[in-house]
Design an enzyme around this catalytic site. Structure first.
Site, mmCIF file in Angstrom:
data_model
loop_
_atom_site.group_PDB
_atom_site.id
_atom_site.type_symbol
_atom_site.label_atom_id
_atom_site.label_comp_id
_atom_site.label_asym_id
_atom_site.label_seq_id
_atom_site.Cartn_x
_atom_site.Cartn_y
_atom_site.Cartn_z
ATOM 1 N N HIS A 25 15.406 28.696 -27.178
ATOM 2 C CA HIS A 25 15.536 28.282 -25.784
ATOM 3 C C HIS A 25 14.362 27.381 -25.389
ATOM 4 O O HIS A 25 14.550 26.302 -24.795
ATOM 5 C CB HIS A 25 15.574 29.554 -24.921
ATOM 6 N N GLU A 26 13.145 27.799 -25.720
ATOM 7 C CA GLU A 26 11.966 27.025 -25.355
ATOM 8 C C GLU A 26 11.848 25.745 -26.176
ATOM 9 O O GLU A 26 11.434 24.697 -25.649
ATOM 10 C CB GLU A 26 10.701 27.876 -25.512
ATOM 11 N N HIS A 29 13.863 23.137 -24.516
ATOM 12 C CA HIS A 29 13.186 22.520 -23.372
ATOM 13 C C HIS A 29 12.262 21.399 -23.846
ATOM 14 O O HIS A 29 12.268 20.295 -23.304
ATOM 15 C CB HIS A 29 12.353 23.561 -22.622
#
Length: 220
Positions: A25-26, A29
């Site tokens: 998820h990170e 980003h």
């Protein structure tokens, strides 16, 4: 699937799945921010598969483990990837895409698990030999865990409470004059999330949504 969905073992496996999923998820980003012109995450070594660069002791380990043991939705976070919106041509629109990248990654992982589940279900059913049946149940159950944990994470992060990803998306849609007041909520954001967890509201809202989504994805 109901017995698996409510089992203790299911939630413990979700903890392990959440650990990997919050890292992806990170990374998403940081990757999207880089594509939009911001090199900050790359320069700080955050676009990497090394989990130690992303692990937050509380958000990645302790909180998911506590939630798994207590029967709450298994949620968590990794260290936030640093993003400098000044690099973006349109900072608010850029932050919308960066914010959306994390939940979209989680939903993509859930979809991939569903596709693999459907692909593997038929051949496993045609192998009645006991060792294959045992291994099939483990693998198919693991795919359910991966799908469920990523659905939880994606939906949780879409809640428009600063600093969750949903707030970054909403900021790009709100009138500019509303932004200062909305951003002032960020100092209370984590407290609001914990109050929702403590009151059981996230559990009551997310559980049926995730359960329905799993059925729609073909998990039975």
């Amino acid at each position: 699937m109901d017995s698996l969905f409510d089992s203790f073992g299911f939630r413990v496996l979700m903890f392990a799945s959440v650990f990997g999923s919050v890292i992806l998820h990170e990374i998403a980003h940081g990757w999207v921010a880089e594509r939009l012109g911001d090199p900050t995450a790359r320069m700080m070594g955050r676009i990497t598969w090394n989990p130690m660069a992303h692990v937050d002791l509380f958000g990645t380990i302790l909180l998911p483990l506590i939630l798994a043991v207590t029967g709450q939705p298994v949620l968590g976070w990794a260290k936030p990837v640093p993003v400098n919106a000044a690099y973006f041509r349109d900072p608010l629109r850029g932050m919308m895409w960066v914010g959306a990248a994390g939940p979209l990654t989680n939903f993509a992982l859930a979809l991939a698990a569903a596709v693999l589940f459907r692909v593997l279900t038929v051949p496993f059913l045609l192998l009645p030999v006991m060792p294959f049946v045992f291994l099939a149940k483990i693998l198919l159950g693991l795919l359910v865990v991966i799908a469920a944990s990523n659905l939880y994470l994606g939906l949780f992060n879409l809640i428009p409470i600063p600093p969750l990803d949903g707030s970054r998306i909403l900021m790009g849609l709100l009138p500019r004059e509303w932004l200062p007041g909305y951003l002032s909520l960020e100092r209370y954001g984590i407290l609001i999330v914990f109050l929702l967890l403590y009151a059981g509201l996230l559990h009551r809202v997310l559980d049926p949504v995730v359960h329905t989504a799993l059925l729609l994805l073909g998990f039975r």
